[in-house]
Design an enzyme around this catalytic site. Structure first.
Site, PDB file in Angstrom:
ATOM      1  N   TYR A  66     -49.097  51.885  25.221  1.00  0.00           N
ATOM      2  CA  TYR A  66     -50.308  51.881  24.396  1.00  0.00           C
ATOM      3  C   TYR A  66     -50.486  50.528  23.703  1.00  0.00           C
ATOM      4  CZ  TYR A  66     -53.969  53.001  21.215  1.00  0.00           C
ATOM      5  OH  TYR A  66     -55.168  52.980  20.559  1.00  0.00           O
ATOM      6  N   TRP A  87     -53.705  47.262  22.488  1.00  0.00           N
ATOM      7  CA  TRP A  87     -55.006  46.636  22.706  1.00  0.00           C
ATOM      8  C   TRP A  87     -54.963  45.404  23.590  1.00  0.00           C
ATOM      9  CZ3 TRP A  87     -60.160  46.477  20.255  1.00  0.00           C
ATOM     10  CH2 TRP A  87     -60.567  47.761  19.859  1.00  0.00           C
TER      11      TRP A  87
END
Ligand SMILES: Nc1nc2c(c(=O)[nH]1)N[C@H]1C(S)=C(S)[C@@H](COP(=O)(O)OP(=O)(O)OC[C@H]3O[C@@H](n4cnc5c(=O)[nH]c(N)nc54)[C@H](O)[C@@H]3O)O[C@H]1N2
Ligand SMILES: Nc1nc2c(c(=O)[nH]1)N[C@H]1C(S)=C(S)[C@@H](COP(=O)(O)OP(=O)(O)OC[C@H]3O[C@@H](n4cnc5c(=O)[nH]c(N)nc54)[C@H](O)[C@@H]3O)O[C@H]1N2
Ligand SMILES: [Mo]
Length: 780
Positions: A119, A121
């Site tokens: 996980y 960005w």
């Protein structure tokens, strides 16, 4: 020599940059951006900051003793290796765990022991997107991997809305709420405010910052705004702004108080409820108290949320008399029982009965992410194909520590019983769990369990500090790519802005080199280099542009530094179509309607309608007598998460390198805390130091500390392990939002606050978070 300006993009905006004679980077925001983000100022520091990694690192204990569970992760030393040696070591370990060009047919695939959720960005750029590269690699080399679902952004909210409204992530990107807000809304009720700092970013790119203008246009028209948040500056100081500051985590009570008032005064819109919803009659006895003896009156609500009852009643009256948009930011659901405020806001909006009117009804996430509320695009964006994941197993993303600590343990998710896999390899690229996950002491225990942890990052993060093999990745400024983001109306030909630092390699190159050693390079690379891939990724977008008669430059023309406008799709979205004809265009819920009662939710173990479920950690909880402050761990104004924490805008938001925590001036006075004092924020899980800033905009009993300071746990004599840099996840709780969603509940936690009495420890500089070893075996 000064170079020419080159085009580039980031999650917080498109821009042009050139290198200056001094080796710096001069940045100009994209001229088409009406409100460029100050976060662009963080970018120049990325080029040559000492926290950058330039050579592969391998953990000493792993190198000496081989793979296996190891509690030394996080405190061990590192050895610098040359690329070939490090890649050989990595590939050999992947092969030991089953990576192979010829995978078994059918289960168990070796990837069932590999966690590749990864996980995070990462960076803008559709090809060099680290997770996509990793997933493609693991699918190729292991036949799949244990994945993660949902997001830290929204899990409780998305899961509940998927059951009672439809796919939230599709729906809330499908509706031009910002235009409607500017032109139509009379009253915006903003739960969590509408913080412009958060609309600065959007995954993949955000070349048009338009939220500020939309708010200003609405204000000029005389629209009213009610910001409901423990923090006053979660909304710009617009004319007509009213601020209500409930106790954090109690919005459901406030909404119930409003709903009760609507019902009592006969202004719950029965016609709307009948036509567009199901289950109101099962909710009503709870609202009136017929079911449990507790009428959810404004008085009742006031006793929980701390907003005076007359204000609650007046807000309900005003909402019923205006064209009202009820918006909930993601923050409310990143909490225990985070499903409830989102579901209750949907219910409240349904009672107001205005969902068919432009600029009114329910919205989720306006003010959370820049692309919510914008008109959607009419062409597909370039996307790297990830291949097929044959493993099929997953965790809700915020259950990472549970997964590693409790293989085989059963848990529930969306009403289903599931079991955690037995993970031997964790592979992370493009995320920073030792910033983003809750209760980082517990995460460190979890990271002691696997045989091997491999991390790619461009900088020495606290996550790299818990890895066995760290491969240094390039940054986006060093690469050629295509920038594009959901609802962002420009495709950006990203040009390299600077030469590669040290020996860093692109994620793609690292995976290609591993695939080559494993023997699966042809499947991974398909014989293409970066340029070949960029051409292939561009083709479907170009074809779609051609098909609709829009300008569709050839790839080579696009490459000439272009920012290509993309066509918008102004056709009605699903919510508008549903309201036009709910029978012809049902929602994707079991009933096709908005579900105020949901059998599926009830079967999953929660009440079947929205309800006030007191969390374990709120200001009214028994634990508050021990830890009397509510920590609000929200998004940072000076950066994106932990990225470029050393950049100019991030540094300016700190005090001497330490993250700033804001608290109410009366609380500060009572604690003997002045601006700039170092305070200790702690509870049974851990402790963190921050620089205090008394601030009248913070509700009494609340301490606000944004996420993203690099986690630096230091053992302080007499005090114990403390993050000296100011990462709030040293003290947040790892419990899931509920049995339904298992979502991240990191926004709120009960803590104690005190002035730090001892000698003030220095912060740990970014470049010292991951200690670099001396070069070995020939590395220069
Ligand atoms: N307490 C609390 N915790 C929270 C939240 C909260 O509200 N409260 N919010 C949560 C939310 S919503 C989110 S989205 C998460 C964010 O958590 P993350 O997304 O994990 O945070 P980032 O700092 O963006 O991490 C991205 C990492 O990828 C690296 N990176 C960037 N580009 C590249 C690349 O090209 N290649 C490689 N290999 N690496 C790259 C960066 O250096 C950085 O280390 O945090 C969550 N954590
Ligand atoms: N500058 C910047 N912008 C960002 C990010 C970033 O790192 N930096 N991260 C992006 C990401 S990945 C995401 S998911 C979004 C997150 O978007 P959100 O989750 O909406 O943002 P937060 O800043 O965590 O919270 C917004 C505000 O909600 C308020 N709040 C907290 N708890 C409660 C509560 O119980 N009730 C009420 N009424 N209000 C409450 C807090 O005062 C807080 O400032 O932001 C995005 N935008
Ligand atoms: Mo997020």
């Amino acid at each position: 020599m000064t170079t020419r300006f080159r085009q580039h993009s980031s999650h917080w905006g498109a821009f042009r940059a050139r290198t200056t004679p001094g080796g710096g980077l001069e940045i100009e925001p994209f001229e088409g951006d009406p409100d460029p983000s100050a976060l662009l100022r963080n970018i120049p520091s990325a080029l040559s900051h000492p926290a950058r990694l330039s050579r592969p690192l391998v953990r000493k204990g792993w190198l000496e003793d081989g793979p296996g569970p190891d509690a030394r992760r996080g405190s061990d030393g590192y050895v610098t290796l040359d690329w070939d040696t490090a890649l050989d070591l990595g590939a050999r370990e992947l092969q030991r765990l089953g990576a192979s060009p010829a995978l078994p047919v059918g289960p168990p695939l070796p990837g069932a022991r590999v966690f590749g959720g990864s996980y995070g960005w990462a960076s803008a750029g559709r090809f060099h997107h680290a997770q996509s590269q990793l997933h493609r690699f693991l699918n190729t080399a292991f036949g799949g991997y244990v994945a993660s679902v949902d997001t830290y952004s929204t899990a409780a909210g998305s899961v509940i809305l998927s059951m009672v409204w439809g796919d939230a992530m599709k729906l809330n990107r499908d509706h031009p709420y910002l235009d409607e807000l500017a032109e139509q809304t009379e009253l915006l009720i903003a739960f969590g405010g509408l913080p412009l700092r958060n609309t600065a970013v959007s995954g993949g790119g955000n070349s048009q910052h338009s939220a500020r203008q939309a708010l200003e246009r609405a204000a000029e028209r005389g629209a009213g705004f009610v910001s409901i948040s423990p923090i006053a500056d979660d909304m710009a100081a617009l004319p007509g702004l009213v601020h209500l500051a409930p106790r954090p985590g109690t919005d459901v009570a406030l909404m119930l108080g409003m709903a009760h008032r609507l019902h009592e005064t006969g202004r719950a819109d029965r016609a709307y409820l009948d036509r567009y919803t199901t289950g109101y009659d099962r909710f009503l006895p709870y609202l009136t108290g017929a079911a449990d003896g507790i009428p959810k009156t404004p008085d009742w609500a006031a006793g929980i949320c701390g907003v005076p009852a007359p204000d609650i009643a007046a807000l309900a009256d005003r909402a019923a008399a205006s064209r009202t948009l009820v918006n909930v930011t993601y923050s409310l659901q990143r909490a225990e029982n985070g499903e409830q405020p989102v579901w209750m806001a949907l219910t409240l909006a349904a009672m107001l009965g205005q969902g068919a009117a432009p600029g009114a009804g329910f919205c989720y996430g306006l003010g959370s992410i820049g692309n919510v509320g914008k008109v959607r695009l009419d062409v597909p964006l370039p996307t790297l194909p990830q291949g097929r994941n044959g493993v099929g197993d997953f965790i809700p993303c915020a259950r990472i520590a549970e997964l590693l600590l409790h293989p085989g343990k059963s848990y529930s998710y969306k009403g289903e019983r599931r079991r955690y896999a037995d993970i031997r390899l964790v592979y992370w690229a493009g995320g920073n769990p030792f910033h983003h996950h809750q209760d980082l002491t517990r995460l460190a225990q979890a990271f002691a369990r696997p045989d091997t942890i491999i991390v790619h990052d461009s900088v020495g993060t606290a996550t790299a500090r818990h890895a066995d093999i760290v491969f240094p990745a390039t940054i986006t400024a060093e690469r050629e790519d295509i920038g594009a983001g959901g609802n962002d109306p420009f495709l950006v030909a990203m040009e390299p802005l600077a030469p590669v630092q040290g020996e860093a390699r692109d994620d793609y190159a690292i995976f290609a080199a591993l695939a080559d050693r494993i023997g699966c390079a042809p499947a991974f690379t398909e014989g293409l280099d970066t340029e070949g891939w960029l051409r292939r990724l561009y083709a479907p977008t170009q074809a779609a542009l051609l098909a609709r008669g829009s300008p569709a430059p050839d790839y080579d023309d696009f490459r000439q530094g272009m920012i290509l406008p993309l066509p918008l799709n102004h056709a009605d979205g699903a919510i508008r179509r549903f309201h036009a004809d709910p029978d012809a265009h049902p929602l994707r819920t079991p009933s096709g309607r908005i579900e105020i009662f949901s059998a599926r939710v009830a079967e999953a173990g929660l009440p079947g309608h929205p309800a006030w479920l007191p969390p374990a950690e709120w200001l009214g909880a028994p634990l508050a007598s021990q830890h009397p402050f509510q920590l609000v761990a929200n998004q940072p104004a000076g950066r994106l998460h932990s990225q470029l924490d050393f950049g100019a805008a991030s540094r300016e938001s700190k005090n001497d390198g330490r993250e700033v925590a804001r608290l109410n001036p009366d609380d500060a006075a009572r604690l003997g805390v002045k601006a700039g004092d170092v305070i200790r924020i702690w509870n049974g899980r851990g402790a963190v130091l921050a620089a205090a800033l008394p601030s009248a905009g913070i509700r009494a009993g609340v301490v606000q500390l944004a996420t993203g300071a690099w986690y630096a746990p230091v053992h302080l004599p007499g005090v114990g392990k403390t993050c000296v840099n100011g990462n709030p996840n040293a003290v947040t709780s790892d419990r899931g939002a509920s049995v339904l969603s298992q979502g991240c509940a990191g926004q709120l936690a009960l803590v104690s606050v005190e002035r730090f009495g001892g000698p003030i420890p220095d912060t740990v500089p970014h470049e010292e978070i991951l200690p670099r070893g001396r070069p070995e075996n020939g590395a220069a």
